[in-house]
Enzyme design. Structure first.
Site, PDB file in Angstrom:
ATOM      1  N   SER A 186       0.863  -1.179   0.000  1.00 31.32           N
ATOM      2  CA  SER A 186       0.000   0.000   0.000  1.00 31.32           C
ATOM      3  C   SER A 186       0.895   1.223   0.000  1.00 31.32           C
ATOM      4  CB  SER A 186      -0.901   0.032   1.238  1.00 31.32           C
ATOM      5  OG  SER A 186      -1.996  -0.838   1.090  1.00 31.32           O
ATOM      6  N   GLU A 193      -1.164  18.927  -5.176  1.00 25.93           N
ATOM      7  CA  GLU A 193      -2.388  18.918  -6.007  1.00 25.93           C
ATOM      8  C   GLU A 193      -3.347  17.792  -5.605  1.00 25.93           C
ATOM      9  OE1 GLU A 193       0.685  18.568  -7.146  1.00 25.93           O
ATOM     10  OE2 GLU A 193       1.181  20.487  -8.095  1.00 25.93           O
ATOM     11  N   SER A 194      -3.142  17.105  -4.527  1.00 31.38           N
ATOM     12  CA  SER A 194      -4.011  16.072  -3.933  1.00 31.38           C
ATOM     13  C   SER A 194      -3.221  14.780  -3.669  1.00 31.38           C
ATOM     14  CB  SER A 194      -5.308  15.835  -4.699  1.00 31.38           C
ATOM     15  OG  SER A 194      -6.154  16.985  -4.571  1.00 31.38           O
ATOM     16  N   HIS A 214      -2.708   0.182  -4.073  1.00 29.66           N
ATOM     17  CA  HIS A 214      -2.816  -1.005  -3.227  1.00 29.66           C
ATOM     18  C   HIS A 214      -2.697  -2.211  -4.158  1.00 29.66           C
ATOM     19  CE1 HIS A 214      -4.168   1.616  -0.004  1.00 29.66           C
ATOM     20  NE2 HIS A 214      -5.009   2.157  -0.861  1.00 29.66           N
ATOM     21  N   CYS A 220      -5.803  18.354  -8.628  1.00 30.76           N
ATOM     22  CA  CYS A 220      -6.409  19.631  -8.940  1.00 30.76           C
ATOM     23  C   CYS A 220      -5.341  20.534  -9.544  1.00 30.76           C
ATOM     24  CB  CYS A 220      -7.022  20.243  -7.682  1.00 30.76           C
ATOM     25  SG  CYS A 220      -5.863  20.453  -6.329  1.00 30.76           S
TER      26      CYS A 220
END
Lengths: 160, 160
Positions: free
Chosen positions: A100, A107-108, A113, A128
């Site tokens: 993981s 930007e996020s 996984h 974004c």
């Protein structure tokens, strides 16, 4: 909360080892002050939204138990998208070797996984601002050589 | 790769400060060996899949610039879902006060990105194994008091 212990470990498990992998850095106040989120709303396919969120599934993929390879792939994807990496954390699970990983971006984020025993990986790429999430897809295709890749796009925060 | 500097800071920015917040712990080898991913495939709504991925949008929400409150909410959501927290990282942006946060779980992850100036937060809650992602929703509703909340569910890894 900052002093709380982080790891809430399972009990009663007698499995082989697992490894945690993390890069972090102490940033000087001067440098911290130079950072900014690129959180401008975007217009994508004619729709104004907070960001584009790609849901990416890899099937028949390779090297899904190779944590170093996965980290390299995530970093390449961030670069390809012209995004800014703030933090990256990967975790290696046993006994199946799954990984993981999350890259937190200005930007996020990108997450991955993996289920190596099934050749399957679930990712999401949320960006974004001016970053280009679509540019991550060829990087993932090259890195993990999936026999099939499915990408769907959610435009988050429409009408906000 | 593990020694690479993490932060790739923007250049030419003269904005007010930003803060990074992270909890981490050094885990002894004995404890590391006690950890295991709960990666069993699940059957959800009659569909076998790797996990349920909730896409959660909060509109008209409050306290989206309060990083301590957001961390508490994420931890409560993890507990409510009966999931296991491995790592949590939150980042506070300026000038808008937005927060990006990710909780890496033994069962996948929760992420949040907030736009306080718009009262909007984009979350995703991805959980495999026995964890219950639906249980996060009332926690988020209570924590952020949104006027509207939208939840959609993706069943990841079907047919794998």
């Amino acid at each position: 909360m900052r002093q709380n212990a982080l790891f809430q470990l399972g009990t009663g498990l007698g499995t082989p080892g697992t490894a945690r992998k993390e890069d972090f850095a102490i940033v000087s106040p001067a440098k911290v002050q130079a950072e900014e989120r690129d959180d401008h709303f975007v217009v994508r396919n004619g729709v104004r939204c907070a960001g584009a969120h790609l849901i990416v599934d890899l099937y028949g993929a390779e090297r899904l138990d190779d944590i170093d390879h996965i980290e390299t792939a995530l970093r390449r994807a961030v670069d390809a998208a012209n995004a800014t990496l703030l933090h990256i954390h990967l975790h290696h699970f046993e006994p199946n070797g799954g990984v993981s990983g999350v890259a937190v971006l200005a930007e996020s984020h990108i997450s991955i996984h993996t289920w190596p025993e099934n050749g399957y990986a679930a990712l999401d790429v949320f960006m974004c601002g001016k970053a280009d999430p679509d540019a991550c897809v060829p990087v993932l295709r090259e890195a993990f050589a999936p026999t099939n890749i499915a990408v769907s796009e959610l435009l988050r925060g429409q009408g906000v």
